[in-house]
Structure formats: structure tokens, C-alpha cells
Design an enzyme around this catalytic site. Structure first.
Site, short mmCIF file in Angstrom:
data_model
loop_
_atom_site.label_atom_id
_atom_site.label_comp_id
_atom_site.label_asym_id
_atom_site.label_seq_id
_atom_site.Cartn_x
_atom_site.Cartn_y
_atom_site.Cartn_z
NE ARG A 207 -2.69 -1.17 3.42
CZ ARG A 207 -2.88 -2.58 4.08
NH1 ARG A 207 -3.41 -3.32 3.42
NH2 ARG A 207 -2.36 -2.58 5.35
CG PHE A 223 -11.67 -8.44 -4.37
CD1 PHE A 223 -12.72 -9.35 -4.16
CD2 PHE A 223 -11.01 -8.41 -5.68
CE1 PHE A 223 -13.22 -10.19 -5.32
CE2 PHE A 223 -11.56 -9.13 -6.78
CZ PHE A 223 -12.56 -10.16 -6.63
CG ASP A 245 -15.38 -6.09 0.17
OD1 ASP A 245 -14.01 -6.60 -0.05
OD2 ASP A 245 -16.11 -6.94 0.87
CG ASP A 292 -5.54 -7.83 -1.25
OD1 ASP A 292 -4.99 -8.77 -1.73
OD2 ASP A 292 -5.51 -7.03 -0.39
CB CYS A 332 -3.24 -13.94 -0.26
SG CYS A 332 -5.09 -14.49 -0.45
#
Length: 388
Positions: A207, A223, A245, A292, A332
Site C-alpha cells: 500500500r 475487493f 467489496d 486484492d 494470496c
């Protein structure tokens, strides 16, 4: 302390510094051990590999935590946590928000501890470390001044060890909001009910890196969860930021933090499905898009379908970003390896009729250090791309 004899097949990996012994690599009869029992790990020839703990019911039968002869005493855990916290305070001086313990990388396999100022959140994913929760709690309270210690033991990884999924207060009272300073902003954390342990700390450095790309830009944050990417972009000079989101609750938290930080005029949020949003989005609409997503491949068998999802998502994002714009895209999913991640991005670019310049290849934040001998400790991929 009993000895656990391991086969020669795992010795090279252990010699390199890997900390796991799998059930098919154990010479000793596993039924002779109880879940969470601490043992001395030795080779068939008598070479001592280290001290660890066993779970005879798990694929990972033993996790090595310390040198041979070490006893798992309260003093041992206190020193391990002290070393881990000291490292974070060195790399992030003056902050009280960080991942304080990151499992095997800090010599405490099965344990994650996140600090949010006076609130500390613990997650144990193994039987051996679950038994140590009272000891770790004592260390956090009496050595590090924790006023609140929570157990966020609601991760599915615990089911592999035969452990229940729970959330509970271990010390203190969780009846006051936890406001923390992060990225020069004031962020409210919900460590008991928020995703993960409250915030996604592993994206902290990424970030910060994105600040250089957003001045005067129109930014889309997909997201967005609680909106940290969005807030950092707005605070860094973005002209307008939209965060999307599917969680209405997360969006409401993001809106609150935007108001509290005086960013509501440039930063707005909406609840909705991200893929549906991208399908409706005009082409070449945004200067910067940040994605993300959650892990699409939580198991190896899920990887083929996950790759299809990642490819389609990134293709649509590449169409929505202006030519010459920036796409910050992440995964991730540990099972999606780095080379496969970049190959997926190339396929998405080809399908979108775009070419990519890789500006930054990034990973998890510095408070999530990876052991070179254990690729399992490195999972986050973050690519900063120029879309042409």
C-alpha cells in the site's frame, strides 16, 4: 521427552532449514505419541535435528521449533516472542501495529500474533501450539503490556489438526473500539469479528509503494474490504477513489474511516460483486486499478478453476484501466506459484489485447518474513503493472 526418529528421505530438507516432517517420513510408530507432545527429533543414525512437537493425526506429523535439547519452558516462549517483537520494532520504528509473530519464520510454528496497539490477537493452527495459549498470553500481558488478548482460532487450517474453530477473549475485555495509527491514518479495527485478525497487515508495504502512482488519478479499489488501499490512495493525492467489496459491513467500516480521516470528498465505497461490477464497467475508465482478492485456490486441487477465475478477473480489469494506466494485482493463494501467477497475467493480457510492463514485483510485508528453506512461508504475490 521422547525421541521421534525420522527417515533419511527428509534429512536433506531438514539440513537446509525446512521445519516440517511429514507422516510418511517418520520411522517411529506415530501412535506412540499424543497430539501436541514435544519431542526430540533424531535421525535413524542418531543425529539430533531439533526439538519439536508431534501430531500423529496430521499430514505434517512434526514441526521443529528449536535446537536439540531445548525445553519448551515459559522462558523459551518469552525469549522467542521478545526476539520477534524486537525485529518488528526495528523495521517499523515508532509503530504499534504489526505482525508480531509469523509462525515458522519466528521459530514458533503454528502461531501467529498480530498487534493492534494495546490489543493483541493470537491464532494457533496446531495442537502443539494450541496447548501453549496460556503461556503465550502470559508473555503478551506481562512482558509486552497487552491490555487485551484475543484468540482468533476460526481458520480452517485448524481442522487439519483436529482442532475446533473458536473465537474468544483470553485476557481483558473486548468492549472498547481499537483505533490504531497506520499509513498516517486513524483506522478502527475489529479484531474479534473482522476478517483475518482485523486487518490485512501483509499488504502494508505494498500500500505504501502504490502512493507514487496515484497522484491526480481516478482509482478503482476492488475487493477493498475495509478500504485501506482506497484511503491510502486518497491521502496520497488521488482525484477520486471508488472501493468495491461484497461485504456491506466492510464497506460501512471503510466509509466510517474515510469520514474520520477527512477523505469522504474523494473516497466513496459501494457493496457489490466485483466481477459483476467489472462486467458493467466502461472500458478504459480508470487510471489505476487495485485488486486484492481472497485466495481462489485454498487447496492444490482447486488451482485449475482458480486460474480461470484469476485470468478472467485480470482480463476485465485490464480492459477497464486506461492505456498507460496502472494495474496493481495480487494473489494470496500459496498454491498459485509466482511463475504461474505471471503466466496467468500474460494470458489475461493477450485475451484483453494489452501488453504489460512490470514495474514492481512485490510480496508480503517485512513483518511476514519468509524462510528461504520453506517456500510455504511465502505466499503473497503483488504485481504493479503498466497496461499498454
Amino acid at each position: 521427552m521422547q525421541e521421534l526418529v525420522v527417515k533419511r528421505s527428509c534429512e536433506r530438507r531438514l539440513l537446509q532449514g525446512h521445519r516440517w516432517v511429514f507422516s510418511n517420513e517418520v520411522e517411529s510408530p506415530l501412535k506412540a505419541f499424543s497430539a501436541g507432545e514435544w519431542v526430540q527429533v533424531v535421525s535413524a543414525s542418531g543425529l539430533r535435528w531439533g526439538t519439536g512437537y508431534v501430531n500423529p493425526h496430521s499430514l505434517i506429523a512434526c514441526r521443529i521449533a528449536a535446537p536439540p535439547g531445548t525445553e519448551p519452558t515459559p522462558a523459551f516462549f518469552a525469549e522467542k516472542v521478545r526476539q520477534a517483537v524486537a525485529f518488528r520494532e526495528r523495521i517499523y520504528p515508532g509503530t504499534t501495529v504489526y505482525r508480531a509473530v509469523y509462525g515458522e519464520s519466528d521459530g514458533l510454528p503454528g502461531l501467529v500474533v498480530d498487534r493492534y496497539d494495546w490489543a493483541w490477537v493470537m491464532q494457533t493452527t496446531t495442537a502443539g501450539m494450541a496447548a501453549m495459549e496460556p503461556v503465550i498470553t502470559e508473555v503478551l500481558v506481562h512482558k509486552h503490556g497487552a491490555r487485551l488478548v484475543l484468540a482468533r482460532n476460526d481458520t480452517s487450517a485448524r481442522t487439519l489438526e483436529g482442532l475446533p474453530l473458536t473465537k474468544r477473549v483470553l485476557f481483558g475485555a473486548a468492549d472498547n473500539p481499537v483505533d490504531v495509527a497506520l499509513h498516517g491514518l486513524t483506522i478502527r479495527v475489529d479484531p474479534l469479528e473482522g476478517q483475518k485478525t482485523g486487518l490485512f497487515l501483509d499488504q502494508r508495504d505494498n500500500r505504501e509503494a502504490v502512493r507514487r502512482y496515484v497522484s491526480g488519478a481516478e482509482v478503482l479499489d476492488l475487493f477493498c474490504y475495509q478500504g485501506l488501499w482506497s484511503l491510502v490512495a486518497a491521502a496520497s493525492g488521488a482525484a477520486r477513489v471508488l472501493g468495491v467489496d461484497q461485504s456491506r459491513e466492510a464497506v460501512e467500516r471503510a466509509e466510517r474511516d474515510a469520514r474520520e480521516n477527512g477523505l469522504s470528498d474523494r473516497c466513496r465505497f459501494q457493496a457489490g460483486d466485483v466481477l459483476d461490477f467489472l462486467k458493467r464497467s466502461p472500458r478504459e475508465r480508470y487510471d489505476v486499478i487495485i485488486m486484492d482478492p481472497p485466495a481462489f485456490a485454498k487447496t492444490k486441487s482447486a488451482l485449475p478453476n482458480a486460474l480461470k477465475g484469476y485470468t478472467d478477473l485480470n482480463r476485465r480489469a485490464m480492459l477497464a484501466v486506461r492505456r498507460g494506466g496502472i494495474l496493481v494485482t495480487c494473489s494470496c493463494s500459496y498454491h498459485l506459484k509466482e511463475d504461474a501467477f505471471y503466466a496467468m497475467l500474460l494470458r489475461a493480457a493477450q485475451a484483453a489485447g494489452r501488453s504489460l510492463r512490470l514495474l514492481e514485483a512485490r510480496g508480503q510485508a517485512l513483518d511476514h518474513p519468509a524462510l528461504l528453506a520453506m517456500p510455504e512461508t511465502r505466499y503473497l504475490k503483488c504485481a504493479v503493472l503498466e497496461v499498454r
